[in-house]
Design an enzyme around this catalytic site. Structure first.
Site, PDB file in Angstrom:
ATOM      1  N   GLU A  80       0.831  -1.204   0.000  1.00 47.53           N
ATOM      2  CA  GLU A  80       0.000   0.000   0.000  1.00 47.53           C
ATOM      3  C   GLU A  80       0.868   1.257   0.000  1.00 47.53           C
ATOM      4  OE1 GLU A  80      -3.118  -0.055  -0.409  1.00 47.53           O
ATOM      5  OE2 GLU A  80      -3.689  -2.107   0.111  1.00 47.53           O
ATOM      6  N   ARG A  90     -17.662  -0.429   6.851  1.00 47.45           N
ATOM      7  CA  ARG A  90     -18.847  -1.008   6.201  1.00 47.45           C
ATOM      8  C   ARG A  90     -19.462  -2.066   7.109  1.00 47.45           C
ATOM      9  NH1 ARG A  90     -19.091  -5.371   3.285  1.00 47.45           N
ATOM     10  NH2 ARG A  90     -16.837  -5.583   3.316  1.00 47.45           N
ATOM     11  N   CYS A 143      -7.305  -2.152   8.598  1.00 50.69           N
ATOM     12  CA  CYS A 143      -5.959  -2.220   8.011  1.00 50.69           C
ATOM     13  C   CYS A 143      -5.369  -0.830   7.807  1.00 50.69           C
ATOM     14  CB  CYS A 143      -5.987  -2.975   6.685  1.00 50.69           C
ATOM     15  SG  CYS A 143      -6.281  -4.725   6.918  1.00 50.69           S
ATOM     16  N   HIS A 167      -1.498  -5.829   1.541  1.00 52.76           N
ATOM     17  CA  HIS A 167      -2.721  -6.637   1.519  1.00 52.76           C
ATOM     18  C   HIS A 167      -2.479  -7.917   0.714  1.00 52.76           C
ATOM     19  CE1 HIS A 167      -5.637  -3.355   2.864  1.00 52.76           C
ATOM     20  NE2 HIS A 167      -6.041  -4.434   3.520  1.00 52.76           N
TER      21      HIS A 167
HETATM   22  N1  PCA Z   1      -8.376  -6.928   6.506  1.00 56.11           N
HETATM   23  C1  PCA Z   1      -9.188  -5.820   6.941  1.00 56.11           C
HETATM   24  C2  PCA Z   1      -8.965  -5.732   8.428  1.00 56.11           C
HETATM   25  C3  PCA Z   1      -8.315  -7.012   8.831  1.00 56.11           C
HETATM   26  C4  PCA Z   1      -7.914  -7.641   7.567  1.00 56.11           C
HETATM   27  O1  PCA Z   1      -7.229  -8.679   7.473  1.00 56.11           O
HETATM   28  C5  PCA Z   1      -8.910  -4.527   6.163  1.00 56.11           C
HETATM   29  O2  PCA Z   1      -8.519  -4.608   4.980  1.00 56.11           O
HETATM   30  O3  PCA Z   1      -9.086  -3.446   6.707  1.00 56.11           O
END
Ligand code: PCA
Length: 203
Positions: A80, A90, A143, A167
Site C-alpha cells: 500500500e 462497512r 488495516c 494486503h
Molecule cells: N483486513 C481488513 C482488516 C483485517 C484484515 O485482514 C482490512 O482490509 O481493513
C-alpha cells in the site's frame, strides 16, 4: 544485535474461519538477513490493533515494520502506498465498533506515505515468482488504521524504521464455495512477503 523486523497479521473477521494475512505471516522464517522476525497477530479491532503494534515498536525499536492484512477479491500481493487519517467501517469490527468517518488520530496529518519502497517491494515479489503490484488505497477499515498508527508512531517517536502495509488475497480454502473469487496459496503469499522484507532491508 541488529534491530529486528516486526511483521503483523490479523485474526479472522467478517465471518471467515481464517485470515489469509496470518496464514502467510506465520509461515515466514524467524530470521531474515540475520535479523529476528517478530510476528504479531492483531485483533480486527479499531484502536486495540494500533495500540498493540505501536507498543511493540516502542519496545523493539525495529528496522522494518510490515503489517499484513487480507483484502478479499484482490488478485495479488499489494503493497500500500498511503494511509489516510479516517476510519469508515462497512461492517462492525470484532468488538462491534463501526466508526463513520472519524479521524484515527485527532489533529494528526491527513495521510502518511509508506516509508517502505513500495515499487521495489512489488518488483522483489514478482522476481521471486509471486505476482504483486502497488495499491493506491488501503481502504478505511482496520488495516488502514494499523498502517496509519505504525507510520504515526515512527514519526512522533523518532523510530527510524521503514514501515508500511501489504494486503494479500484470500487463501484457496476461503474461496472453495466461490470459485470465481481470486486466491493465492499461503506458502506463495509468504514467499512474496519474505522477498519484500529482504528488499526493504537492502534497497
Ligand atoms: N483486513 C481488513 C482488516 C483485517 C484484515 O485482514 C482490512 O482490509 O481493513
Amino acid at each position: 544485535m541488529e534491530r529486528p523486523i516486526i511483521v503483523t497479521g490479523f485474526e479472522p473477521f467478517g465471518g471467515e474461519k481464517s485470515n489469509a494475512s496470518w496464514e502467510a505471516v506465520r509461515l515466514l522464517p524467524d530470521e531474515v538477513c540475520g535479523r529476528e522476525v517478530i510476528k504479531l497477530k492483531l485483533p480486527v479491532v479499531f484502536g486495540a490493533s494500533g495500540d498493540m503494534v505501536a507498543g511493540a515498536m516502542r519496545e523493539a525499536a525495529p528496522a522494518v515494520v510490515v503489517s499484513v492484512g487480507e483484502a478479499g477479491g484482490r488478485t495479488c500481493l499489494t503493497p500500500e502506498r498511503v494511509a489516510v487519517n479516517r476510519m469508515d467501517a462497512r461492517i462492525p469490527d470484532n468488538d462491534g465498533a463501526r466508526p463513520q468517518g472519524e479521524p484515527i488520530v485527532c489533529g494528526g496529518p491527513d495521510a502518511y506515505l509508506a516509508t517502505l519502497p513500495v515499487a521495489d517491494l512489488a518488483s522483489a515479489s514478482c522476481a521471486a515468482g509471486v505476482p504483486a503490484k502497488v495499491s493506491d488505497t488501503a481502504g478505511l477499515y482496520v488495516c488502514n488504521q494499523v498502517m496509519y498508527r505504525v507510520l504515526h508512531e515512527a514519526d512522533v517517536c523518532g523510530i527510524e524504521a521503514r514501515c508500511g502495509f501489504v494486503h494479500v488475497p484470500y487463501t484457496p480454502a476461503q474461496t472453495v464455495s466461490r470459485p470465481d473469487v481470486a486466491c493465492l496459496p499461503s506458502d506463495l503469499a509468504s514467499a512474496g512477503l519474505a522477498a519484500m522484507i529482504e528488499a526493504a532491508l537492502v534497497s
